[in-house]
Design a protein around this motif. Structure first.
Motif, mmCIF file in Angstrom:
data_model
loop_
_atom_site.group_PDB
_atom_site.id
_atom_site.type_symbol
_atom_site.label_atom_id
_atom_site.label_comp_id
_atom_site.label_asym_id
_atom_site.label_seq_id
_atom_site.Cartn_x
_atom_site.Cartn_y
_atom_site.Cartn_z
ATOM 1 N N TYR A 97 -28.549 -7.233 -12.774
ATOM 2 C CA TYR A 97 -29.653 -6.525 -13.423
ATOM 3 C C TYR A 97 -30.604 -5.949 -12.371
ATOM 4 O O TYR A 97 -30.958 -4.767 -12.415
ATOM 5 N N TYR A 98 -31.025 -6.786 -11.412
ATOM 6 C CA TYR A 98 -31.984 -6.326 -10.412
ATOM 7 C C TYR A 98 -31.363 -5.352 -9.418
ATOM 8 O O TYR A 98 -32.050 -4.472 -8.899
ATOM 9 N N THR A 99 -30.079 -5.486 -9.161
ATOM 10 C CA THR A 99 -29.392 -4.509 -8.314
ATOM 11 C C THR A 99 -29.406 -3.146 -8.988
ATOM 12 O O THR A 99 -29.705 -2.131 -8.354
ATOM 13 N N ARG A 100 -29.112 -3.131 -10.272
ATOM 14 C CA ARG A 100 -29.133 -1.863 -11.033
ATOM 15 C C ARG A 100 -30.544 -1.284 -11.068
ATOM 16 O O ARG A 100 -30.736 -0.072 -10.908
ATOM 17 N N LEU A 101 -31.529 -2.145 -11.261
ATOM 18 C CA LEU A 101 -32.926 -1.711 -11.275
ATOM 19 C C LEU A 101 -33.314 -1.098 -9.924
ATOM 20 O O LEU A 101 -33.970 -0.057 -9.872
ATOM 21 N N ALA A 102 -32.889 -1.730 -8.829
ATOM 22 C CA ALA A 102 -33.185 -1.209 -7.491
ATOM 23 C C ALA A 102 -32.516 0.147 -7.273
ATOM 24 O O ALA A 102 -33.116 1.057 -6.686
ATOM 25 N N GLU A 103 -31.289 0.289 -7.750
ATOM 26 C CA GLU A 103 -30.583 1.567 -7.602
ATOM 27 C C GLU A 103 -31.290 2.673 -8.372
ATOM 28 O O GLU A 103 -31.430 3.795 -7.879
ATOM 29 N N GLU A 104 -31.752 2.368 -9.567
ATOM 30 C CA GLU A 104 -32.491 3.348 -10.369
ATOM 31 C C GLU A 104 -33.805 3.718 -9.694
ATOM 32 O O GLU A 104 -34.213 4.879 -9.708
ATOM 33 N N THR A 105 -34.466 2.736 -9.099
ATOM 34 C CA THR A 105 -35.722 2.996 -8.406
ATOM 35 C C THR A 105 -35.491 3.897 -7.199
ATOM 36 O O THR A 105 -36.274 4.813 -6.931
ATOM 37 N N LYS A 106 -34.410 3.658 -6.456
ATOM 38 C CA LYS A 106 -34.082 4.487 -5.291
ATOM 39 C C LYS A 106 -33.868 5.945 -5.694
ATOM 40 O O LYS A 106 -34.215 6.852 -4.955
ATOM 41 N N ALA A 157 -38.583 7.459 -2.964
ATOM 42 C CA ALA A 157 -38.170 7.127 -1.602
ATOM 43 C C ALA A 157 -38.785 5.782 -1.253
ATOM 44 O O ALA A 157 -39.864 5.439 -1.744
ATOM 45 N N MET A 158 -38.128 4.999 -0.429
ATOM 46 C CA MET A 158 -38.603 3.658 -0.114
ATOM 47 C C MET A 158 -40.024 3.657 0.427
ATOM 48 O O MET A 158 -40.840 2.839 0.057
ATOM 49 N N LYS A 159 -40.360 4.610 1.283
ATOM 50 C CA LYS A 159 -41.701 4.623 1.856
ATOM 51 C C LYS A 159 -42.753 5.083 0.860
ATOM 52 O O LYS A 159 -43.937 4.950 1.118
ATOM 53 N N GLU A 160 -42.347 5.592 -0.271
ATOM 54 C CA GLU A 160 -43.311 6.002 -1.290
ATOM 55 C C GLU A 160 -43.598 4.903 -2.301
ATOM 56 O O GLU A 160 -44.518 5.013 -3.087
ATOM 57 N N SER A 161 -42.794 3.826 -2.286
ATOM 58 C CA SER A 161 -42.919 2.828 -3.344
ATOM 59 C C SER A 161 -44.143 1.923 -3.189
ATOM 60 O O SER A 161 -44.649 1.412 -4.160
#
Length: 160
Positions: free
Chosen positions: A126-135, A139-143
């Motif tokens: 679940y959290y892997t999928r959530l991280a992929e959607e967030t990416k 961008a990582m530096k914008e989060s």
């Protein structure tokens, strides 16, 4: 916790002393994790190696180092495990506090360490999928930003 006398204050103000094994394992783990412990062990190996010709590289000479290192390793397993158990529990409690304090976090994760391997795999997916959607969206530096952290701190102070 007061490192000088291994006492900590309880909620009602009483002083509580850590048990013997807890104090002992903490001090041994700290000492054996130092650079001096490494150099002492290295010196022991060098001395042992240098005495090889004196003892004719005999079976007894080899048995000394084998027995010594086996005993030390055996005892250190328990010391290290005690230290890791305490560290793991304290990290888990800190994470539980963060989850409990965050209104948007799921309180179901407070006891996540008690879940089965299969349940943990489900949550991991679940959290892997959530991280992929967030990416895909950020961008990582914008989060995260320093400004967001300051806003969060201000909100916490205002909530008090």
């Amino acid at each position: 916790m007061d490192p000088q006398n291994n006492q900590q204050q309880t909620d009602n103000g009483e002083k509580k002393t850590a048990g013997f094994f807890e104090r002992f394992s903490s001090k041994v783990a700290q000492a054996t994790g130092s650079q001096w412990a490494f150099f002492i062990a290295l010196a022991a190996i060098i001395v042992w190696g240098a005495t090889g010709p004196v003892f004719g590289y005999s079976d007894t000479w080899q048995l000394v180092i084998n027995t010594g290192t086996t005993i030390i390793t055996f005892l250190m397993v328990f010391i290290i495990q005690k230290s890791q158990n305490k560290d793991s529990k304290s990290v888990q409690l800190k994470l539980n506090e963060l989850i409990a304090a965050n209104k948007q976090a799921s309180n179901r994760l407070i006891v996540v360490e008690d879940l089965t391997e299969e349940e943990l795999d489900t949550l991991h997916n679940y959290y892997t999928r959530l991280a992929e959607e967030t990416k895909k969206r950020l961008a990582m530096k914008e989060s995260h930003s320093v400004e967001e952290a300051i806003e969060n701190t201000d909100e916490k102070l205002e909530a008090r």
